[in-house]
Scaffold this active site. Structure first.
Site, PDB file in Angstrom:
ATOM      1  CG  HIS A   1     -18.777  11.885  -9.248  1.00  0.00           C
ATOM      2  ND1 HIS A   1     -17.495  11.521  -8.887  1.00  0.00           N
ATOM      3  CD2 HIS A   1     -19.217  12.693  -8.255  1.00  0.00           C
ATOM      4  CE1 HIS A   1     -17.184  12.081  -7.727  1.00  0.00           C
ATOM      5  NE2 HIS A   1     -18.223  12.792  -7.324  1.00  0.00           N
TER       6      HIS A   1
ATOM      7  CD  GLU B   1     -20.573   7.963 -10.674  1.00  0.00           C
ATOM      8  OE1 GLU B   1     -20.050   8.276 -11.767  1.00  0.00           O
ATOM      9  OE2 GLU B   1     -19.951   7.947  -9.596  1.00  0.00           O
TER      10      GLU B   1
END
Length: 741
Positions: free
Chosen positions: A478, A571
């Site tokens: 992500h 992330e």
């Protein structure tokens, strides 16, 4: 110096038919303000050419409004920009390379610009200081803390400013403006001026002809608006000077500045030695790149599809293995999934870079890569949400905002998988003997198999993919933060957040730490936080997903509870859509992390569960580790992998119709699995059953049968939905006669 100014004027101002006298006057003005040494011309022009190749802005600038400009003049500017864009698209379709030279962002959003480089006129308070004036920065839930969602001036007049120090002479070409991120306040700047300086004392205002240029700003909180300077200007400092703002709001803004730093031999930017295709790839370009990799390494690669998106784009996977196309007994299966949110594009490009890198290094006989390819079957899904990516790609880097392209037909796939956590927890609460409640291979609920269930076609495709291949380890890539999260992502009792660890928390924390500690940015103790949460000092860059925020129906939790696969979410960066010029650096930041994480698939134990008499592998046998309330199952050939930290474990293997077998297995610190196989004896009941059925294969246990049946129903309903969608798309397409008209 004159040659440089001439080049800059024609390449960046996009002004057709400029007279020689006007050009000479402009050269003199730039000469007076910047006083650059002549010997920088060649290197600067070379650098601009390189930036031209890497830049990919696709959205035209907002019009520049002068104080006395009429609506007719504004429309003329818009028409001119539209014609320029149309010509660029026509040239691209014709296969030419006509591109507008665009300088990249300085890095307010990506944090390349440090807080110390930002200053401003007096701010409302610390939490609304200049360090918060970064494009797409996010605020916390409450206004009023030190991490608010914009820079806001303390006074509402035209004398306020936000200043950026580029640290060296820079050719400034534009500004991107955005309103304040807040659910409580409505603040944005509607128009502004731009000023340039070399010493932060004497300022030159950007001109539009003979009048000061006034740039169009925002009319909402989140949409980024690009304002290009009519004539690029050279300086070290840039100021944004708001002229008007939302009538009921304050002078607040988030910004990015576009500029080409002039060459500085003493401060060379780090450049990767890996010559990969560092640019953003749309759907067709992605397919082309994957085919090129396959053509270069046909013996170790295979391209296949697992389904289609809502708009009908195929979900392509690159398989990398020394024997592509089939599962090899004893060889673990690994996957990277990127682009679940279409606007979080860094993972997509890193996965494409990774397949190029593995192919090239394998051909060079890189020992590490050769070992990885020979011992692992790797699956790379670069774009789980290609529809969303195409939406964000059309807007371009910096202009797609925070959420453009996130969803698939309005569905957030990040919590679109079956919520098996609460099914398991509810059963355990009601069960008299909690040990009888399944802790793995939990079937999907019945409602999830219906045609009218709110499930994205991409989610359906990934679930089916998980069922077909016995994945052992995965990561979901992500963007928008710098942290690695691990299951569980969902809290018990529906609280907003709270630490909810899985039975394998120790190994999950190891996996998360492997990626975070080897990532150059996460491992940097001096980095600043992305938005408002300090994952570095408080969590060492890793966190239990539910302790961050509860997320029922995540792919991580589903993978853990429905299959044998352990999965974390990475992330990758503060910037969801980094500019193409950032990609080489991002590859260097993540290359070691990507490789090292893949190698963790070889930790723990592996083995084969066989029938004592026939020596055949036993599929769906349960592998139970004492004191760990999470089991795994054997694959079709009877092989299994159980990820474990170093230590001694008591392991039991059991299958329907067999006596269980228990043994001790030792796991060492080396990144290679310990062999721990089992041979099972049939029970008398099983022998009698086989005698009655003349050796026919016995039925699987109830848990596996129910799981397989629910996935079969899901595939049937998915097939019907896809057929219906294809018919609707064909009806909506114009006929040949209509196209001719």
């Amino acid at each position: 110096m004159a040659r440089l100014s001439l080049f800059v004027w024609f390449s960046l101002a996009l002004e057709a038919q400029v007279t020689n006298s006007l050009l000479n006057n402009e050269i003199k003005v730039i000469n007076k303000t910047e006083q650059m040494p002549k010997n920088t011309n060649a290197s600067f022009i070379h650098e601009l050419n390189d930036l031209n190749e890497m830049s990919n802005f696709k959205t035209t600038a907002a019009p520049v409004l002068s104080n006395n400009e009429t609506m007719t003049e504004t429309q003329t500017l818009q028409d001119r920009d539209k014609k320029t864009e149309d010509k660029a698209h026509q040239s691209e379709r014709a296969g030419t390379s006509l591109r507008e030279l665009a300088c990249p962002p300085l890095g307010l959003e990506s944090l390349r610009v440090r807080d110390s480089q930002l200053s401003a006129s007096p701010s409302q308070r610390t939490g609304l200081g200049p360090q918060r004036g970064r494009l797409n920065i996010q605020s916390g839930f409450d206004d009023g803390d030190e991490y608010d969602g914009a820079w806001c001036a303390s006074v509402k007049d035209r004398n306020q400013w936000l200043q950026v120090d580029a640290l060296r002479p820079t050719l400034f070409t534009g500004v991107i403006l955005q309103g304040r991120n807040s659910i409580w306040s409505w603040d944005w700047v509607e128009s502004y001026k731009v000023q340039i300086s070399n010493d932060s004392k004497t300022w030159t205002t950007c001109m539009n002809g003979t009048v000061e240029a006034v740039f169009k700003g925002n009319n909402d909180l989140e949409t980024p608006v690009l304002g290009r300077l009519p004539v690029p200007m050279v300086g070290q400092f840039l100021r944004i000077n708001p002229q008007s703002w939302y009538i009921n709001g304050s002078v607040c803004l988030r910004a990015e500045v576009l500029g080409c730093p002039l060459p500085d031999p003493d401060h060379l930017e780090p450049v990767t030695t890996d010559h990969l295709d560092f640019r953003h790839h749309n759907y067709n370009e992605m397919r082309k790149l994957m085919k090129e990799v396959h053509d270069q390494c046909p013996d170790i690669t295979r391209i296949y599809t697992i389904g289609k998106s809502y708009a009908g784009l195929k979900l392509y996977v690159m398989e990398i293995s020394d024997n592509p196309g089939k599962h090899e007994l004893g060889e673990p299966e690994f996957r990277y999934v990127a682009g679940m949110h279409g606007n979080e594009v860094l993972g997509r490009e890193l996965v494409l870079n990774l397949m190029q890198y593995i192919c090239r290094e394998y051909k060079k006989n890189n020992e590490r890569i050769v070992r990885l390819v020979k011992l692992t079957r790797i699956h790379l899904l670069p774009s789980m949400n290609p529809d969303g990516y195409e939406t964000a790609y059309e807007k371009g880097s910096e202009l797609s905002g925070w959420a453009e392209g996130r969803y698939s037909d309005g569905i957030d796939m990040n919590h679109n998988f079956p919520d098996l956590n609460n099914i398991m927890w509810d059963e355990k609460e009601m069960a008299v003997d909690k040990s009888k409640v399944s802790n793995h291979y939990i079937p999907i609920p019945e409602y999830y198999t219906f045609e009218n269930a709110t499930i994205a076609p991409e989610t359906r495709a990934v679930i089916s993919w998980m069922q077909m291949i016995p994945f052992v380890l995965s990561a979901n890539l992500h963007g928008g933060e710098l942290v690695v999260t691990y299951p569980y992502d969902c809290t018990r009792n529906w609280v907003p957040q709270g630490d909810t660890p899985p039975p394998d928390e120790g190994f999950f924390r190891w996996l998360a730490m492997v990626y975070a500690s080897s990532n150059r940015v996460m491992a940097n103790p001096d980095r600043r936080l992305c938005h408002y949460e300090d994952f570095q000092t408080q969590h060492n860059n890793i966190i239990n997903g539910a302790d961050w925020h509860t997320l029922p129906g995540s792919m991580n939790d589903f993978s853990y509870l429905h299959t044998n696969c352990f999965e974390v979410t990475v992330e990758l960066s503060c910037d969801k859509f980094p500019h193409a010029s950032e990609l080489p650096v991002e590859w260097e930041n993540n290359r070691e992390s990507l490789l090292l994480y893949m190698e963790q698939v070889h930790r723990g134990i592996k083995g084969l569960v066989r029938d004592k008499e026939t020596k055949a592998g036993i599929s769906d046998a349960i592998i139970k580790v004492k004191d760990l309330d999470h089991d795994v199952r054997t694959a079709t050939g009877g092989d299994f992998w159980r990820l474990l930290n170093p230590g001694e474990y008591v392991v039991t293997a059991w299958a329907e119709g067999y006596f269980p077998s228990t043994r001790k297995c030792q796991v060492g610190p080396e990144p290679r699995p310990s062999l721990c196989g089992f041979v099972l004896n049939k029970t008398p009941q099983q022998r009698a059953l086989e005698a009655r059925t003349k050796g026919m294969k016995s039925a699987k246990d109830l848990q596996v049968r129910l799981r397989d049946e629910q996935v079969r129903k899901l595939r049937v309903s998915t097939k019907r939905l896809n057929q219906r969608r294809m018919r609707q798309q064909k009806k909506s397409q114009p006929t040949r006669a209509q196209r001719k008209r």
